[in-house]
Design a protein around this motif. Sequence first.
Motif, mmCIF file in Angstrom:
data_model
loop_
_atom_site.group_PDB
_atom_site.id
_atom_site.type_symbol
_atom_site.label_atom_id
_atom_site.label_comp_id
_atom_site.label_asym_id
_atom_site.label_seq_id
_atom_site.Cartn_x
_atom_site.Cartn_y
_atom_site.Cartn_z
ATOM 1 N N UNK A 61 -10.579 -14.774 1.066
ATOM 2 C CA UNK A 61 -10.347 -14.236 -0.162
ATOM 3 C C UNK A 61 -11.708 -13.914 -0.787
ATOM 4 N N UNK A 62 -11.768 -13.196 -1.742
ATOM 5 C CA UNK A 62 -12.931 -12.775 -2.407
ATOM 6 C C UNK A 62 -13.238 -13.418 -3.657
ATOM 7 N N UNK A 63 -14.307 -14.402 -3.444
ATOM 8 C CA UNK A 63 -14.169 -15.525 -4.555
ATOM 9 C C UNK A 63 -14.716 -14.896 -5.857
ATOM 10 N N UNK A 64 -15.067 -13.780 -5.939
ATOM 11 C CA UNK A 64 -15.162 -13.195 -7.521
ATOM 12 C C UNK A 64 -14.121 -12.650 -8.125
ATOM 13 N N UNK A 65 -12.742 -12.563 -7.448
ATOM 14 C CA UNK A 65 -11.766 -11.724 -7.821
ATOM 15 C C UNK A 65 -10.726 -12.944 -8.105
ATOM 16 N N UNK A 66 -9.982 -12.963 -9.230
ATOM 17 C CA UNK A 66 -8.772 -13.688 -9.461
ATOM 18 C C UNK A 66 -7.853 -13.328 -8.408
ATOM 19 N N UNK A 67 -6.958 -14.554 -8.711
ATOM 20 C CA UNK A 67 -5.968 -14.695 -7.430
ATOM 21 C C UNK A 67 -4.865 -13.014 -7.538
ATOM 22 N N UNK A 68 -4.779 -12.846 -8.869
ATOM 23 C CA UNK A 68 -3.861 -11.425 -8.826
ATOM 24 C C UNK A 68 -4.590 -10.271 -8.213
ATOM 25 N N UNK A 69 -6.011 -10.072 -8.396
ATOM 26 C CA UNK A 69 -6.806 -9.080 -8.153
ATOM 27 C C UNK A 69 -6.852 -9.103 -6.497
ATOM 28 N N UNK A 70 -7.094 -10.379 -6.141
ATOM 29 C CA UNK A 70 -7.145 -10.466 -4.538
ATOM 30 C C UNK A 70 -5.924 -10.079 -3.785
ATOM 31 N N UNK A 71 -4.794 -10.377 -4.567
ATOM 32 C CA UNK A 71 -3.517 -9.773 -3.889
ATOM 33 C C UNK A 71 -3.346 -8.491 -3.784
ATOM 34 N N UNK A 72 -3.797 -7.825 -5.026
ATOM 35 C CA UNK A 72 -3.585 -6.338 -5.573
ATOM 36 C C UNK A 72 -4.812 -5.544 -4.540
ATOM 37 N N UNK A 73 -5.752 -6.020 -3.931
ATOM 38 C CA UNK A 73 -6.781 -5.395 -3.400
ATOM 39 C C UNK A 73 -6.287 -4.211 -2.489
ATOM 40 N N UNK A 74 -5.416 -4.635 -1.556
ATOM 41 C CA UNK A 74 -5.011 -3.572 -0.670
ATOM 42 C C UNK A 74 -4.248 -2.317 -1.346
ATOM 43 N N UNK A 75 -3.447 -2.765 -2.389
ATOM 44 C CA UNK A 75 -2.918 -1.586 -3.240
ATOM 45 C C UNK A 75 -3.988 -0.736 -3.715
ATOM 46 N N UNK A 76 -5.109 -1.204 -4.197
ATOM 47 C CA UNK A 76 -6.042 -0.448 -4.934
ATOM 48 C C UNK A 76 -6.593 0.323 -3.916
ATOM 49 N N UNK A 118 -0.125 -1.661 -9.429
ATOM 50 C CA UNK A 118 -0.450 -2.783 -8.422
ATOM 51 C C UNK A 118 -0.487 -4.286 -9.090
ATOM 52 N N UNK A 119 -0.640 -4.237 -10.516
ATOM 53 C CA UNK A 119 -0.485 -5.380 -11.274
ATOM 54 C C UNK A 119 0.943 -5.809 -11.101
ATOM 55 N N UNK A 120 1.997 -5.122 -11.309
ATOM 56 C CA UNK A 120 3.083 -5.537 -11.356
ATOM 57 C C UNK A 120 3.639 -6.216 -9.719
ATOM 58 N N UNK A 121 3.257 -5.351 -8.732
ATOM 59 C CA UNK A 121 3.606 -5.721 -7.283
ATOM 60 C C UNK A 121 2.847 -6.875 -6.879
ATOM 61 N N UNK A 122 1.531 -7.060 -7.230
ATOM 62 C CA UNK A 122 0.970 -8.406 -7.058
ATOM 63 C C UNK A 122 1.627 -9.423 -7.467
ATOM 64 N N UNK A 123 2.108 -9.381 -9.000
ATOM 65 C CA UNK A 123 2.761 -10.609 -9.677
ATOM 66 C C UNK A 123 4.136 -10.747 -8.735
ATOM 67 N N UNK A 124 4.839 -9.678 -8.082
ATOM 68 C CA UNK A 124 6.011 -9.969 -7.466
ATOM 69 C C UNK A 124 5.595 -10.724 -6.183
ATOM 70 N N UNK A 125 4.472 -10.231 -5.389
ATOM 71 C CA UNK A 125 4.177 -11.050 -4.204
ATOM 72 C C UNK A 125 3.851 -12.583 -4.572
#
Length: 370
Positions: free
Chosen positions: A112-127, A136-143
């Motif tokens: 995991x990227x230590x400088x990113x919050x959990x949501x942003x870590x999950x959304x990274x591939x979408x970005x 991306x924020x919505x889908x990260x929340x669903x995951x």
Amino acid sequence: MTLDVTPAARALPQTADNRLLAAAGDGTRVALRGIVKDYGPTRVLHGVDLDIAPGEFVSLLGPSGCGKTTALRVISGLEDATAGTVSFGGTDVSRTPTNKRDIGMVFQAYSLFPHLRVRDNVAFGLRQRRVDARAARRRAGEALELVGLDHLADRYPHQLSGGQQQRVALARALVTEPRVLLLDEPLSALDAKVRVQLRDEIRRIQLRLGTTTIFVTHDQEEALAVSDRIAVMDAGRIEQIGSPEELYLRPATPRVAAFIGLSSSVPGVAAGGTATVWGTDVPLQSDVPDGEVDVLLRPEHVHLVGAGSGVGAVVEESMFLGSIRRSLVRTDDGSLVRLQHAPDERLQFGERVRIAVRPVPVVATPRQTR
């Protein structure tokens, strides 16, 4: 090879609460044909063939160095096969780059990227796929909801436990809705209780999504607990592939029998499709030449008996495991044998007992000269 994967077992719930679930597909067929992998003069995969049905959960199981992780890396595109093909849904992807194969991957290390919050870590591939920030924020929340961590979306990785970090890694792999999910020993760095919890959670999620999943592990209990089928690998080859029940009850080779579950090797005499062990005739699972054999016995195949039957033995250890007790004894002929018995049958170190074998099918091999 004909696969029997019951469609009803893959039925997905109709839900509007989580769009990731609502949009989930029925999985993708994965096929390996004649996969060979060489590292210089060393061949680590020897013509591996494997068919995985859409939505199936298949484990690659074997000891360290057997080739299971190399096979997974070939499927992912992280390694090129020396020979053979990999196909997804009937399309050859052998020369397709990893980032074009539409896969999700979870490794032993959380990465995991230590400088990113959990949501942003999950959304990274979408970005990376240029999904707009709002979606991306919505889908990260669903995951995150899917893995039970939506309430921790704003934390950083160092604020999570190891099990929670691995759940984030799983959510990151699932958020892109991959055709195939690849899991490379994702639980080995966790403590025993968390491993079991996350193992069961992965299986629950996989059944709900119907994603074709390939799971690499050296832990037989893990593979038996979650898999539709298990491919047991040894020295770069698949020794046997089948359901957990098939592998445990009808192992095709002594190596599979020895690797799946606990086994004790004891002497016997084969004749006409049966083997005589400690005075009891037991059926053989495969053809073995008549004569002296080594018979593999599971702990549940062996039981305590009274005087005048079976074989004498001395207790070496006895462990209380809740609903059962498992003991290790040394027979009078020198064999070390594990047996499973009722917890109220307490055995003491050094105690003399007599044991016998139940008349169930067993695996045997011609006895080797020692």
